[in-house]
Design a protein around this motif. Structure first.
Motif, short mmCIF file in Angstrom:
data_model
loop_
_atom_site.label_atom_id
_atom_site.label_comp_id
_atom_site.label_asym_id
_atom_site.label_seq_id
_atom_site.Cartn_x
_atom_site.Cartn_y
_atom_site.Cartn_z
N SER A 53 0.83 -1.21 0.00
CA SER A 53 0.00 0.00 0.00
C SER A 53 0.86 1.25 0.00
CB SER A 53 -0.88 -0.01 1.25
OG SER A 53 -1.69 1.14 1.27
N GLN A 100 -6.78 8.75 1.57
CA GLN A 100 -6.48 7.31 1.51
C GLN A 100 -7.74 6.51 1.81
OE1 GLN A 100 -3.43 7.52 5.02
NE2 GLN A 100 -4.04 5.40 4.91
N GLY A 101 -7.61 5.17 1.84
CA GLY A 101 -8.78 4.31 1.98
C GLY A 101 -9.53 4.52 3.28
N ARG A 102 -8.81 4.62 4.39
CA ARG A 102 -9.50 4.75 5.68
C ARG A 102 -10.18 6.10 5.81
NH1 ARG A 102 -4.16 3.32 8.76
NH2 ARG A 102 -3.95 2.29 6.76
N GLU A 105 -13.43 5.52 4.35
CA GLU A 105 -14.28 4.80 5.32
C GLU A 105 -14.80 5.76 6.38
OE1 GLU A 105 -11.35 1.99 6.58
OE2 GLU A 105 -11.50 0.80 4.75
N THR A 127 -8.92 -1.62 9.08
CA THR A 127 -9.37 -0.23 9.23
C THR A 127 -10.88 -0.12 8.98
OG1 THR A 127 -8.91 0.33 6.92
CG2 THR A 127 -7.15 0.75 8.52
N THR A 128 -11.39 -0.96 8.08
CA THR A 128 -12.83 -0.95 7.79
C THR A 128 -13.60 -1.40 9.04
OG1 THR A 128 -12.09 -1.81 5.66
CG2 THR A 128 -14.46 -1.51 5.95
N ASN A 187 -8.57 -9.17 1.01
CA ASN A 187 -7.24 -9.06 1.58
C ASN A 187 -7.05 -10.03 2.75
OD1 ASN A 187 -4.77 -8.22 2.61
ND2 ASN A 187 -5.35 -6.11 2.95
N ASP A 216 -15.42 -2.43 -1.36
CA ASP A 216 -14.12 -1.94 -0.90
C ASP A 216 -13.16 -2.30 -2.03
OD1 ASP A 216 -11.58 -1.63 0.04
OD2 ASP A 216 -11.99 -2.42 2.03
N ALA A 218 -10.04 -1.54 -3.08
CA ALA A 218 -8.59 -1.31 -3.05
C ALA A 218 -7.87 -2.07 -4.18
CB ALA A 218 -8.03 -1.71 -1.70
N ARG A 219 -8.26 -3.33 -4.43
CA ARG A 219 -7.52 -4.13 -5.42
C ARG A 219 -8.46 -4.59 -6.54
NH1 ARG A 219 -5.74 -5.04 -0.24
NH2 ARG A 219 -3.58 -4.35 0.15
N SER A 256 -8.83 2.62 -1.50
CA SER A 256 -7.48 3.07 -1.23
C SER A 256 -6.76 3.02 -2.56
CB SER A 256 -6.82 2.13 -0.22
OG SER A 256 -5.43 2.42 -0.19
N LYS A 258 -3.82 3.62 -3.05
CA LYS A 258 -2.41 3.30 -2.80
C LYS A 258 -2.06 1.89 -3.26
CE LYS A 258 -0.99 4.78 1.27
NZ LYS A 258 -0.96 5.05 2.73
N LYS A 259 -3.05 1.14 -3.69
CA LYS A 259 -2.78 -0.22 -4.18
C LYS A 259 -2.83 -0.21 -5.71
CE LYS A 259 -4.11 -1.09 0.24
NZ LYS A 259 -4.48 -0.03 1.18
N ARG A 406 2.03 -12.28 6.26
CA ARG A 406 1.80 -11.78 4.90
C ARG A 406 3.08 -11.21 4.29
NH1 ARG A 406 -2.03 -6.71 3.41
NH2 ARG A 406 -0.23 -5.64 4.31
N1 F0G Z 1 -9.46 -1.75 2.47
C1 F0G Z 1 -8.58 -2.72 2.17
C2 F0G Z 1 -9.06 -4.00 1.57
C3 F0G Z 1 -7.23 -2.53 2.45
O1 F0G Z 1 -6.37 -3.51 2.17
C4 F0G Z 1 -6.82 -1.32 3.02
C5 F0G Z 1 -5.42 -1.08 3.34
C6 F0G Z 1 -7.77 -0.32 3.29
C7 F0G Z 1 -9.09 -0.58 3.00
C8 F0G Z 1 -7.38 1.00 3.91
O2 F0G Z 1 -6.71 1.78 3.00
O3 F0G Z 1 -4.41 2.11 3.97
O4 F0G Z 1 -5.30 3.60 2.18
O5 F0G Z 1 -6.19 3.74 4.47
N2 F0G Z 1 -4.57 -1.99 3.36
C9 F0G Z 1 -3.15 -1.85 3.58
C10 F0G Z 1 -2.55 -3.21 3.69
C11 F0G Z 1 -2.77 -0.94 4.68
O6 F0G Z 1 -1.38 -3.29 4.07
O7 F0G Z 1 -3.21 -4.21 3.36
P1 F0G Z 1 -5.58 2.86 3.45
#
Ligand code: F0G
Length: 458
Positions: A53, A100-102, A105, A127-128, A187, A216, A218-219, A256, A258-259, A406
Protein backbone atom coordinates in the motif's frame (compact mmCIF):
# COMPACT_ATOMS: atom_id res chain seq x y z
CA UNK A 1 9.46 -28.38 -18.51
CA UNK A 2 10.14 -24.86 -17.25
CA UNK A 3 7.21 -22.67 -16.32
CA UNK A 4 7.50 -19.34 -18.09
CA UNK A 5 6.65 -16.47 -15.80
CA UNK A 6 5.90 -13.04 -17.09
CA UNK A 7 8.87 -10.73 -16.91
CA UNK A 8 8.80 -7.02 -16.09
CA UNK A 9 7.04 -4.97 -18.79
CA UNK A 10 9.33 -2.04 -17.88
CA UNK A 11 12.99 -1.25 -17.30
CA UNK A 12 14.53 0.52 -14.30
CA UNK A 13 15.55 4.16 -14.62
CA UNK A 14 16.09 5.20 -11.04
CA UNK A 15 17.33 3.05 -8.15
CA UNK A 16 17.21 3.26 -4.37
CA UNK A 17 20.16 1.70 -2.47
CA UNK A 18 19.46 -1.01 0.11
CA UNK A 19 21.68 -2.48 2.82
CA UNK A 20 21.53 -5.64 4.88
CA UNK A 21 22.50 -5.40 8.54
CA UNK A 22 24.35 -8.25 10.23
CA UNK A 23 22.34 -10.88 12.08
CA UNK A 24 23.45 -9.46 15.48
CA UNK A 25 22.36 -5.97 14.44
CA UNK A 26 18.98 -7.26 13.25
CA UNK A 27 18.40 -9.12 16.51
CA UNK A 28 19.16 -5.94 18.46
CA UNK A 29 16.95 -3.77 16.22
CA UNK A 30 13.89 -6.02 16.50
CA UNK A 31 14.27 -6.24 20.30
CA UNK A 32 14.53 -2.42 20.49
CA UNK A 33 11.38 -2.25 18.35
CA UNK A 34 9.45 -4.17 21.03
CA UNK A 35 9.21 -7.12 18.62
CA UNK A 36 6.82 -5.06 16.52
CA UNK A 37 7.86 -4.74 12.86
CA UNK A 38 5.94 -1.46 12.57
CA UNK A 39 8.49 0.09 14.96
CA UNK A 40 11.51 -0.80 12.79
CA UNK A 41 13.19 1.99 10.84
CA UNK A 42 13.01 1.29 7.11
CA UNK A 43 16.78 1.88 6.80
CA UNK A 44 17.21 -1.29 8.87
CA UNK A 45 15.07 -3.37 6.49
CA UNK A 46 16.49 -5.11 3.39
CA UNK A 47 13.27 -6.23 1.65
CA UNK A 48 10.14 -4.46 2.85
CA UNK A 49 7.02 -6.59 2.47
CA UNK A 50 5.08 -4.88 5.22
CA UNK A 51 2.51 -3.72 2.72
CA UNK A 52 1.76 -3.24 -0.97
CA UNK A 53 0.00 0.00 0.00
CA UNK A 54 1.58 3.24 -1.16
CA UNK A 55 4.87 1.44 -1.74
CA UNK A 56 4.68 1.01 -5.53
CA UNK A 57 7.01 2.62 -8.08
CA UNK A 58 5.42 5.26 -10.27
CA UNK A 59 5.91 5.30 -14.03
CA UNK A 60 7.61 8.05 -16.05
CA UNK A 61 4.13 9.16 -17.13
CA UNK A 62 3.02 9.50 -13.50
CA UNK A 63 6.19 11.43 -12.60
CA UNK A 64 5.59 13.70 -15.56
CA UNK A 65 2.06 14.20 -14.19
CA UNK A 66 3.56 15.32 -10.87
CA UNK A 67 5.10 18.28 -12.70
CA UNK A 68 1.83 19.37 -14.31
CA UNK A 69 -0.30 18.85 -11.17
CA UNK A 70 -2.45 21.93 -10.57
CA UNK A 71 -2.25 23.11 -6.94
CA UNK A 72 -5.29 25.41 -7.04
CA UNK A 73 -7.44 25.19 -3.93
CA UNK A 74 -10.67 24.88 -5.94
CA UNK A 75 -11.42 23.51 -9.39
CA UNK A 76 -7.90 22.32 -10.24
CA UNK A 77 -7.34 20.77 -13.66
CA UNK A 78 -6.31 17.42 -12.14
CA UNK A 79 -9.61 17.26 -10.24
CA UNK A 80 -11.52 17.20 -13.51
CA UNK A 81 -9.13 14.60 -14.93
CA UNK A 82 -9.53 12.21 -12.00
CA UNK A 83 -13.32 12.68 -12.06
CA UNK A 84 -13.54 11.92 -15.76
CA UNK A 85 -11.21 8.87 -15.51
CA UNK A 86 -12.86 7.37 -12.42
CA UNK A 87 -16.39 7.82 -13.76
CA UNK A 88 -15.40 6.18 -17.04
CA UNK A 89 -13.66 3.22 -15.38
CA UNK A 90 -16.14 2.53 -12.56
CA UNK A 91 -19.37 3.85 -14.04
CA UNK A 92 -20.66 5.53 -10.86
CA UNK A 93 -21.91 9.11 -11.37
CA UNK A 94 -20.44 10.73 -8.22
CA UNK A 95 -16.80 10.52 -7.17
CA UNK A 96 -15.05 12.17 -4.21
CA UNK A 97 -11.29 12.34 -3.67
CA UNK A 98 -9.91 11.61 -0.20
CA UNK A 99 -6.35 11.11 0.98
CA UNK A 100 -6.48 7.31 1.51
CA UNK A 101 -8.78 4.31 1.98
CA UNK A 102 -9.50 4.75 5.68
CA UNK A 103 -10.38 8.39 5.06
CA UNK A 104 -13.00 7.14 2.59
CA UNK A 105 -14.28 4.80 5.32
CA UNK A 106 -14.33 7.57 7.91
CA UNK A 107 -16.32 9.85 5.59
CA UNK A 108 -18.78 7.30 4.17
CA UNK A 109 -19.42 4.57 6.76
CA UNK A 110 -21.07 6.76 9.45
CA UNK A 111 -23.51 7.98 6.76
CA UNK A 112 -24.53 4.40 5.94
CA UNK A 113 -24.45 3.12 9.51
CA UNK A 114 -26.38 5.91 11.24
CA UNK A 115 -28.94 4.23 13.53
CA UNK A 116 -27.81 0.77 12.36
CA UNK A 117 -26.24 -2.09 14.27
CA UNK A 118 -24.31 -4.15 11.74
CA UNK A 119 -22.15 -4.17 8.64
CA UNK A 120 -21.63 -7.50 6.88
CA UNK A 121 -18.70 -8.17 4.55
CA UNK A 122 -17.00 -11.12 2.87
CA UNK A 123 -14.18 -9.91 5.18
CA UNK A 124 -13.56 -6.47 6.64
CA UNK A 125 -10.03 -5.12 6.39
CA UNK A 126 -8.82 -3.97 9.84
CA UNK A 127 -9.37 -0.23 9.23
CA UNK A 128 -12.83 -0.95 7.79
CA UNK A 129 -13.70 -2.96 10.90
CA UNK A 130 -12.39 -0.11 13.06
CA UNK A 131 -14.55 2.47 11.26
CA UNK A 132 -17.63 0.25 11.52
CA UNK A 133 -16.99 0.02 15.27
CA UNK A 134 -16.26 3.74 15.60
CA UNK A 135 -19.65 4.35 13.94
CA UNK A 136 -21.23 2.33 16.77
CA UNK A 137 -21.95 -0.85 14.79
CA UNK A 138 -20.54 -4.38 14.70
CA UNK A 139 -18.62 -5.82 11.75
CA UNK A 140 -19.56 -9.37 10.70
CA UNK A 141 -17.40 -11.43 8.31
CA UNK A 142 -19.09 -13.92 6.01
CA UNK A 143 -16.50 -15.51 3.72
CA UNK A 144 -17.06 -18.87 1.98
CA UNK A 145 -15.87 -21.87 4.02
CA UNK A 146 -13.46 -22.86 1.20
CA UNK A 147 -11.27 -19.92 2.24
CA UNK A 148 -10.54 -21.55 5.58
CA UNK A 149 -8.72 -24.55 4.13
CA UNK A 150 -5.45 -23.03 2.95
CA UNK A 151 -4.39 -26.15 1.03
CA UNK A 152 -7.58 -26.72 -1.01
CA UNK A 153 -7.76 -25.25 -4.50
CA UNK A 154 -10.77 -23.04 -5.12
CA UNK A 155 -10.96 -20.36 -7.82
CA UNK A 156 -12.65 -17.70 -5.71
CA UNK A 157 -11.73 -18.10 -2.06
CA UNK A 158 -12.60 -14.44 -1.47
CA UNK A 159 -16.32 -14.94 -2.16
CA UNK A 160 -19.18 -14.07 0.16
CA UNK A 161 -21.01 -17.06 1.63
CA UNK A 162 -24.37 -15.94 0.25
CA UNK A 163 -26.41 -18.64 2.04
CA UNK A 164 -24.96 -17.56 5.39
CA UNK A 165 -25.49 -13.91 4.43
CA UNK A 166 -29.22 -14.55 3.93
CA UNK A 167 -29.29 -16.36 7.26
CA UNK A 168 -27.64 -13.38 9.00
CA UNK A 169 -30.13 -10.97 7.44
CA UNK A 170 -33.01 -13.12 8.70
CA UNK A 171 -31.55 -13.40 12.22
CA UNK A 172 -30.35 -9.80 12.65
CA UNK A 173 -33.16 -8.06 10.74
CA UNK A 174 -32.54 -6.23 7.46
CA UNK A 175 -33.50 -2.94 9.14
CA UNK A 176 -30.50 -3.28 11.50
CA UNK A 177 -27.93 -3.78 8.75
CA UNK A 178 -26.49 -0.53 7.41
CA UNK A 179 -24.36 -1.89 4.58
CA UNK A 180 -23.15 -5.05 2.88
CA UNK A 181 -19.51 -4.69 1.85
CA UNK A 182 -17.67 -6.69 -0.79
CA UNK A 183 -13.90 -6.43 -0.37
CA UNK A 184 -12.09 -7.09 -3.66
CA UNK A 185 -9.72 -8.80 -3.61
CA UNK A 186 -10.39 -10.24 -0.17
CA UNK A 187 -7.24 -9.06 1.58
CA UNK A 188 -7.74 -10.74 4.96
CA UNK A 189 -8.49 -14.14 3.37
CA UNK A 190 -5.19 -13.98 1.48
CA UNK A 191 -5.68 -11.49 -1.35
CA UNK A 192 -8.20 -13.95 -2.75
CA UNK A 193 -10.44 -12.97 -5.65
CA UNK A 194 -14.22 -12.66 -5.72
CA UNK A 195 -16.14 -13.75 -8.82
CA UNK A 196 -18.41 -11.35 -10.65
CA UNK A 197 -21.14 -13.98 -10.25
CA UNK A 198 -20.74 -13.77 -6.47
CA UNK A 199 -20.69 -9.96 -6.57
CA UNK A 200 -23.96 -9.98 -8.52
CA UNK A 201 -25.60 -12.50 -6.19
CA UNK A 202 -24.55 -10.56 -3.07
CA UNK A 203 -25.78 -7.28 -4.57
CA UNK A 204 -29.13 -8.86 -5.43
CA UNK A 205 -29.54 -10.13 -1.87
CA UNK A 206 -28.63 -6.70 -0.46
CA UNK A 207 -31.06 -4.91 -2.75
CA UNK A 208 -33.87 -7.42 -2.16
CA UNK A 209 -33.67 -6.36 1.52
CA UNK A 210 -33.19 -2.65 0.85
CA UNK A 211 -29.60 -2.68 2.18
CA UNK A 212 -26.93 -0.56 0.41
CA UNK A 213 -24.27 -2.58 -1.41
CA UNK A 214 -20.72 -1.21 -1.18
CA UNK A 215 -17.44 -2.34 -2.72
CA UNK A 216 -14.12 -1.94 -0.90
CA UNK A 217 -12.25 -1.53 -4.16
CA UNK A 218 -8.59 -1.31 -3.05
CA UNK A 219 -7.52 -4.13 -5.42
CA UNK A 220 -10.20 -3.89 -8.12
CA UNK A 221 -7.73 -4.44 -10.98
CA UNK A 222 -6.06 -7.55 -9.56
CA UNK A 223 -9.52 -8.94 -8.88
CA UNK A 224 -10.53 -8.28 -12.49
CA UNK A 225 -7.42 -10.09 -13.74
CA UNK A 226 -8.35 -13.23 -11.76
CA UNK A 227 -11.92 -13.01 -13.08
CA UNK A 228 -10.51 -12.86 -16.62
CA UNK A 229 -8.41 -15.98 -15.97
CA UNK A 230 -10.88 -18.04 -13.95
CA UNK A 231 -14.50 -17.07 -14.67
CA UNK A 232 -15.53 -18.54 -18.04
CA UNK A 233 -18.05 -15.78 -18.79
CA UNK A 234 -15.18 -13.26 -18.83
CA UNK A 235 -12.46 -15.23 -20.64
CA UNK A 236 -12.74 -12.95 -23.68
CA UNK A 237 -13.47 -9.71 -21.82
CA UNK A 238 -10.99 -6.88 -21.36
CA UNK A 239 -9.97 -5.86 -17.84
CA UNK A 240 -11.89 -2.62 -18.34
CA UNK A 241 -15.07 -4.54 -19.21
CA UNK A 242 -14.69 -6.73 -16.12
CA UNK A 243 -14.20 -3.68 -13.89
CA UNK A 244 -17.44 -2.26 -15.35
CA UNK A 245 -19.30 -5.52 -14.62
CA UNK A 246 -17.87 -5.53 -11.07
CA UNK A 247 -19.23 -2.08 -10.21
CA UNK A 248 -22.53 -2.42 -12.06
CA UNK A 249 -25.39 -1.39 -9.75
CA UNK A 250 -23.10 -1.02 -6.72
CA UNK A 251 -24.48 1.78 -4.52
CA UNK A 252 -21.07 3.04 -3.50
CA UNK A 253 -17.41 2.17 -3.18
CA UNK A 254 -14.46 3.19 -1.06
CA UNK A 255 -10.99 2.84 -2.50
CA UNK A 256 -7.48 3.07 -1.23
CA UNK A 257 -5.74 4.24 -4.41
CA UNK A 258 -2.41 3.30 -2.80
CA UNK A 259 -2.78 -0.22 -4.18
CA UNK A 260 -4.06 -0.77 -7.72
CA UNK A 261 -3.87 2.89 -8.76
CA UNK A 262 -0.11 2.64 -8.02
CA UNK A 263 0.26 5.92 -6.14
CA UNK A 264 1.93 6.62 -2.83
CA UNK A 265 -1.10 8.45 -1.43
CA UNK A 266 -4.75 8.78 -2.41
CA UNK A 267 -8.27 7.44 -2.14
CA UNK A 268 -11.72 7.67 -3.68
CA UNK A 269 -15.36 7.38 -2.74
CA UNK A 270 -17.91 6.56 -5.43
CA UNK A 271 -21.67 6.97 -5.04
CA UNK A 272 -24.76 6.38 -7.12
CA UNK A 273 -27.21 8.14 -4.80
CA UNK A 274 -27.23 11.94 -4.87
CA UNK A 275 -28.41 12.46 -1.28
CA UNK A 276 -25.69 10.19 0.08
CA UNK A 277 -23.14 12.02 -2.06
CA UNK A 278 -24.24 15.40 -0.64
CA UNK A 279 -23.54 14.08 2.87
CA UNK A 280 -20.21 12.67 1.72
CA UNK A 281 -19.17 16.05 0.32
CA UNK A 282 -20.08 17.86 3.55
CA UNK A 283 -18.15 15.38 5.68
CA UNK A 284 -15.24 15.51 3.27
CA UNK A 285 -14.93 19.28 3.68
CA UNK A 286 -14.69 18.95 7.48
CA UNK A 287 -12.38 15.94 7.59
CA UNK A 288 -10.33 15.96 4.39
CA UNK A 289 -10.50 19.33 2.66
CA UNK A 290 -12.46 21.09 -0.05
CA UNK A 291 -14.19 18.70 -2.45
CA UNK A 292 -11.90 19.32 -5.44
CA UNK A 293 -8.75 18.27 -3.60
CA UNK A 294 -10.03 16.04 -0.76
CA UNK A 295 -6.87 16.08 1.35
CA UNK A 296 -4.54 15.59 -1.64
CA UNK A 297 -1.99 17.82 -3.32
CA UNK A 298 -2.64 18.48 -7.01
CA UNK A 299 0.50 16.61 -8.10
CA UNK A 300 -0.66 13.48 -6.30
CA UNK A 301 -4.12 13.78 -7.85
CA UNK A 302 -2.58 13.93 -11.32
CA UNK A 303 -0.47 10.82 -10.62
CA UNK A 304 -3.61 9.07 -9.35
CA UNK A 305 -5.59 9.87 -12.50
CA UNK A 306 -2.78 8.35 -14.59
CA UNK A 307 -2.28 5.38 -12.25
CA UNK A 308 -5.94 4.36 -12.48
CA UNK A 309 -5.32 3.61 -16.15
CA UNK A 310 -1.94 1.89 -15.69
CA UNK A 311 -3.38 -0.39 -13.01
CA UNK A 312 -5.81 -2.01 -15.45
CA UNK A 313 -3.22 -2.68 -18.17
CA UNK A 314 -3.31 -6.41 -18.83
CA UNK A 315 0.44 -6.76 -19.51
CA UNK A 316 1.21 -5.11 -16.22
CA UNK A 317 -1.28 -7.34 -14.36
CA UNK A 318 0.15 -10.50 -15.96
CA UNK A 319 3.61 -9.56 -14.66
CA UNK A 320 2.21 -8.51 -11.30
CA UNK A 321 0.30 -11.73 -10.60
CA UNK A 322 3.21 -13.61 -12.23
CA UNK A 323 5.48 -12.44 -9.40
CA UNK A 324 3.12 -13.99 -6.85
CA UNK A 325 2.98 -17.20 -8.89
CA UNK A 326 6.78 -17.38 -9.06
CA UNK A 327 7.23 -16.95 -5.31
CA UNK A 328 4.42 -19.43 -4.63
CA UNK A 329 6.08 -22.00 -6.90
CA UNK A 330 9.35 -21.65 -4.95
CA UNK A 331 7.44 -22.20 -1.69
CA UNK A 332 5.76 -25.28 -3.19
CA UNK A 333 9.20 -26.75 -3.93
CA UNK A 334 10.27 -26.10 -0.34
CA UNK A 335 7.04 -27.46 1.17
CA UNK A 336 6.13 -24.19 2.86
CA UNK A 337 2.37 -23.85 3.44
CA UNK A 338 0.53 -20.72 2.25
CA UNK A 339 -2.97 -19.69 1.26
CA UNK A 340 -3.26 -21.51 -2.03
CA UNK A 341 -3.82 -20.69 -4.85
CA UNK A 342 -1.72 -17.59 -4.25
CA UNK A 343 -3.58 -14.25 -4.09
CA UNK A 344 -3.10 -11.01 -5.96
CA UNK A 345 -0.90 -8.77 -3.84
CA UNK A 346 0.86 -11.06 -1.41
CA UNK A 347 1.81 -14.55 -0.40
CA UNK A 348 0.11 -15.40 2.88
CA UNK A 349 2.27 -17.99 4.63
CA UNK A 350 0.21 -20.29 6.84
CA UNK A 351 1.97 -19.84 10.19
CA UNK A 352 -0.56 -22.09 11.94
CA UNK A 353 0.73 -24.98 9.80
CA UNK A 354 4.41 -24.00 9.82
CA UNK A 355 4.48 -23.41 13.61
CA UNK A 356 1.73 -25.73 14.91
CA UNK A 357 3.22 -25.74 18.43
CA UNK A 358 2.45 -22.00 18.94
CA UNK A 359 -1.20 -21.34 19.97
CA UNK A 360 -3.16 -18.34 18.58
CA UNK A 361 -2.77 -16.36 21.81
CA UNK A 362 1.02 -16.58 21.45
CA UNK A 363 0.79 -15.19 17.89
CA UNK A 364 2.46 -17.68 15.51
CA UNK A 365 2.22 -15.35 12.49
CA UNK A 366 3.93 -12.55 14.41
CA UNK A 367 6.61 -15.02 15.54
CA UNK A 368 7.26 -15.97 11.90
CA UNK A 369 7.41 -12.30 10.83
CA UNK A 370 10.10 -11.71 13.47
CA UNK A 371 12.08 -14.76 12.29
CA UNK A 372 12.01 -13.43 8.71
CA UNK A 373 13.49 -10.16 9.87
CA UNK A 374 16.19 -11.91 11.89
CA UNK A 375 16.94 -14.30 9.02
CA UNK A 376 17.32 -11.89 6.10
CA UNK A 377 16.15 -8.40 7.04
CA UNK A 378 12.73 -9.08 5.47
CA UNK A 379 9.82 -7.16 6.96
CA UNK A 380 6.49 -9.01 6.73
CA UNK A 381 3.47 -8.69 9.02
CA UNK A 382 0.93 -10.66 11.03
CA UNK A 383 -2.56 -11.06 9.60
CA UNK A 384 -3.89 -13.21 12.39
CA UNK A 385 -4.86 -13.07 16.04
CA UNK A 386 -2.26 -10.41 16.82
CA UNK A 387 -3.86 -8.10 14.22
CA UNK A 388 -7.43 -9.06 15.10
CA UNK A 389 -7.07 -7.91 18.72
CA UNK A 390 -9.51 -8.21 21.59
CA UNK A 391 -13.28 -8.60 21.70
CA UNK A 392 -14.67 -5.04 22.08
CA UNK A 393 -17.32 -6.30 24.55
CA UNK A 394 -15.30 -8.65 26.75
CA UNK A 395 -11.73 -7.42 26.17
CA UNK A 396 -10.60 -11.02 25.63
CA UNK A 397 -8.13 -12.00 22.88
CA UNK A 398 -10.06 -13.14 19.80
CA UNK A 399 -8.99 -16.18 17.82
CA UNK A 400 -8.54 -15.35 14.13
CA UNK A 401 -9.75 -17.70 11.40
CA UNK A 402 -6.21 -17.63 9.99
CA UNK A 403 -2.70 -17.10 11.27
CA UNK A 404 -1.01 -15.62 8.21
CA UNK A 405 2.39 -14.02 7.87
CA UNK A 406 1.80 -11.78 4.90
CA UNK A 407 4.52 -11.17 2.34
CA UNK A 408 2.97 -8.20 0.53
CA UNK A 409 4.76 -7.41 -2.71
CA UNK A 410 5.03 -3.70 -3.62
CA UNK A 411 4.14 -2.94 -7.24
CA UNK A 412 7.02 -2.67 -9.76
CA UNK A 413 9.63 -2.49 -6.94
CA UNK A 414 11.42 -5.82 -6.33
CA UNK A 415 13.07 -8.14 -8.85
CA UNK A 416 13.00 -11.91 -9.16
CA UNK A 417 16.31 -12.12 -7.22
CA UNK A 418 14.62 -10.43 -4.29
CA UNK A 419 11.86 -13.03 -4.51
CA UNK A 420 14.54 -15.76 -4.36
CA UNK A 421 16.00 -14.25 -1.18
CA UNK A 422 12.53 -14.41 0.40
CA UNK A 423 12.03 -18.06 -0.57
CA UNK A 424 15.55 -19.01 0.64
CA UNK A 425 14.95 -17.31 3.99
CA UNK A 426 11.71 -19.21 4.51
CA UNK A 427 13.44 -22.50 3.67
CA UNK A 428 16.05 -21.82 6.34
CA UNK A 429 13.38 -20.93 8.89
CA UNK A 430 11.43 -24.10 8.10
CA UNK A 431 14.47 -26.18 9.09
CA UNK A 432 14.44 -24.76 12.61
CA UNK A 433 10.66 -24.19 12.90
CA UNK A 434 10.26 -26.48 15.92
CA UNK A 435 12.55 -24.28 18.03
CA UNK A 436 10.70 -21.00 17.37
CA UNK A 437 8.78 -19.61 20.38
CA UNK A 438 5.61 -17.50 20.69
CA UNK A 439 5.20 -13.96 22.08
CA UNK A 440 3.18 -12.15 24.72
CA UNK A 441 1.94 -8.56 24.62
CA UNK A 442 3.29 -6.23 27.30
CA UNK A 443 1.67 -2.98 26.10
CA UNK A 444 -1.32 -2.33 23.80
CA UNK A 445 -3.80 0.43 22.87
CA UNK A 446 -7.54 -0.47 22.68
CA UNK A 447 -8.05 -0.13 18.89
CA UNK A 448 -5.76 -1.16 15.98
CA UNK A 449 -3.29 -2.33 18.60
CA UNK A 450 -0.98 -4.24 16.27
CA UNK A 451 0.54 -1.01 14.94
CA UNK A 452 1.97 0.07 18.29
CA UNK A 453 1.80 -2.84 20.76
CA UNK A 454 5.02 -4.02 22.38
CA UNK A 455 5.80 -7.72 22.79
CA UNK A 456 8.31 -10.03 24.46
CA UNK A 457 9.36 -13.54 23.46
CA UNK A 458 8.10 -16.35 25.69
N1 F0G B 1 -9.46 -1.75 2.47
C1 F0G B 1 -8.58 -2.72 2.17
C2 F0G B 1 -9.06 -4.00 1.57
C3 F0G B 1 -7.23 -2.53 2.45
O1 F0G B 1 -6.37 -3.51 2.17
C4 F0G B 1 -6.82 -1.32 3.02
C5 F0G B 1 -5.42 -1.08 3.34
C6 F0G B 1 -7.77 -0.32 3.29
C7 F0G B 1 -9.09 -0.58 3.00
C8 F0G B 1 -7.38 1.00 3.91
O2 F0G B 1 -6.71 1.78 3.00
O3 F0G B 1 -4.41 2.11 3.97
O4 F0G B 1 -5.30 3.60 2.18
O5 F0G B 1 -6.19 3.74 4.47
N2 F0G B 1 -4.57 -1.99 3.36
C9 F0G B 1 -3.15 -1.85 3.58
C10 F0G B 1 -2.55 -3.21 3.69
C11 F0G B 1 -2.77 -0.94 4.68
O6 F0G B 1 -1.38 -3.29 4.07
O7 F0G B 1 -3.21 -4.21 3.36
P1 F0G B 1 -5.58 2.86 3.45
Amino acid sequence: MKTIYFPEPFRIKSVEPLRMLTREERERKIAEAGYNVFSLASRDVYIDLLTDSGTGAMSVDQWAGVMVGDESYAGAECYYRVQETAKRIFGLPYVQLVHQGRAAEKVLLPVLLQGKKYAISNMHFDTTRAHVELAGARAIDCVVPEALDTTAYYDFKGNMDTARLEQYIKELGAENIGVIIMTITNNSAGGQPVSVENIRKTREIAHAHGIPFMIDAARYAENAYFVHKREPEFADSTIEEIVKATFEDADCFTMSAKKDAIVNMGGLIGCRNREIFELVKQRCISFEGFITYGGMSGRDIEALARGLKEGIDENYLRYRIGQMEYLAARLDEAGIPYQSPVGGHAVFVDAKKLLPHIPYYEFPAQALAIELYKEAGIRACDIGSFMLGNDPDTGKQLEAEFEFTRLAIPRRVYTQSHLDVIADALENIKERAGRIRGYRIVEEPPILRHFTAKLLPL
